[in-house]
Design an enzyme around this catalytic site. Structure first.
Site, PDB file in Angstrom:
ATOM      1  CG  HIS A  27      43.782  61.481  19.707  1.00 48.77           C
ATOM      2  ND1 HIS A  27      43.318  60.449  20.483  1.00 48.77           N
ATOM      3  CD2 HIS A  27      43.275  62.587  20.283  1.00 48.77           C
ATOM      4  CE1 HIS A  27      42.593  60.905  21.486  1.00 48.77           C
ATOM      5  NE2 HIS A  27      42.549  62.209  21.383  1.00 48.77           N
ATOM      6  CB  CYS A  37      36.649  61.665  20.803  1.00 48.15           C
ATOM      7  SG  CYS A  37      36.668  62.517  22.389  1.00 48.15           S
ATOM      8  CG  HIS A  41      40.311  65.983  19.611  1.00 47.51           C
ATOM      9  ND1 HIS A  41      39.813  64.847  18.996  1.00 47.51           N
ATOM     10  CD2 HIS A  41      40.618  65.620  20.876  1.00 47.51           C
ATOM     11  CE1 HIS A  41      39.799  63.845  19.863  1.00 47.51           C
ATOM     12  NE2 HIS A  41      40.291  64.282  21.021  1.00 47.51           N
ATOM     13  CG  HIS A  43      44.217  65.716  24.081  1.00 49.64           C
ATOM     14  ND1 HIS A  43      43.135  66.233  24.740  1.00 49.64           N
ATOM     15  CD2 HIS A  43      43.731  64.754  23.251  1.00 49.64           C
ATOM     16  CE1 HIS A  43      42.039  65.610  24.333  1.00 49.64           C
ATOM     17  NE2 HIS A  43      42.375  64.702  23.429  1.00 49.64           N
ATOM     18  CG  HIS A  78      54.400  69.846  18.042  1.00 49.46           C
ATOM     19  ND1 HIS A  78      54.930  69.839  19.309  1.00 49.46           N
ATOM     20  CD2 HIS A  78      53.747  71.018  17.890  1.00 49.46           C
ATOM     21  CE1 HIS A  78      54.625  70.976  19.918  1.00 49.46           C
ATOM     22  NE2 HIS A  78      53.898  71.710  19.078  1.00 49.46           N
ATOM     23  CD  GLU A 130      42.317  62.500  25.933  1.00 51.32           C
ATOM     24  OE1 GLU A 130      42.681  61.637  25.120  1.00 51.32           O
ATOM     25  OE2 GLU A 130      41.131  62.662  26.285  1.00 51.32           O
TER      26      GLU A 130
END
Length: 147
Positions: A27, A37, A41, A43, A78, A130
């Site tokens: 996201h 952010c 990137h 998680h 994914h 997260e």
């Protein structure tokens, strides 16, 4: 998955079900104040949902554990969360895919499904980790449930 103790929700229901699962997703937060952010990137999100109710279904379940995972994992694993424009927005800050909004969205998806079940269970908490050191808890207010 590591053993985790989650914050508990006080409720008057007879049954409480908790389901842990994870999904990997990328996201970005489309705002200049988001710092790093704001770049794409990823998680590995760890999720725990708490579902409660007084009535079991015809199989003896509040809800089948695998149904909970399918609702979220199949949809988001994914993927780039920002591409899910039916849930998230790059224009409306109240729908940016922050951890807070992702937790709220998980609740919305699960509760929408629960509302279709005859035994009417309720999702009372979504715990969304997260990173190893950062998590959010989303708890709906009473008015968020359809009766």
């Amino acid at each position: 998955m590591m053993q985790q103790i989650y914050p508990t929700v006080s409720h008057p229901y007879r049954y409480e079900l908790n389901k842990d699962f994870h999904f990997a997703a990328a996201h970005y937060i489309p705002h200049e104040k988001a710092g790093k952010c704001s770049q794409v990137h990823g998680h590995t999100y760890f999720v725990n949902v708490t579902i409660v109710g007084d009535q079991l279904d015809e199989t003896g379940f509040l809800i089948n554990f695998q149904d909970i995972k399918k609702l979220i994992h199949k949809r988001f694993d994914h993927t780039l969360l920002n591409d899910h424009t039916d849930q998230f927005s790059d224009k409306d800050h109240e729908r940016f895919p922050t951890t807070e909004i992702v937790a709220q969205t998980i609740w919305e998806i699960i509760q929408k499904h629960l509302d279709t079940l005859p035994n009417r269970p309720k999702c009372v908490q979504v715990f969304l980790r997260e990173t190893p050191t950062s998590y959010v808890i989303y708890r709906p207010k009473d008015g968020d449930f359809r009766e």
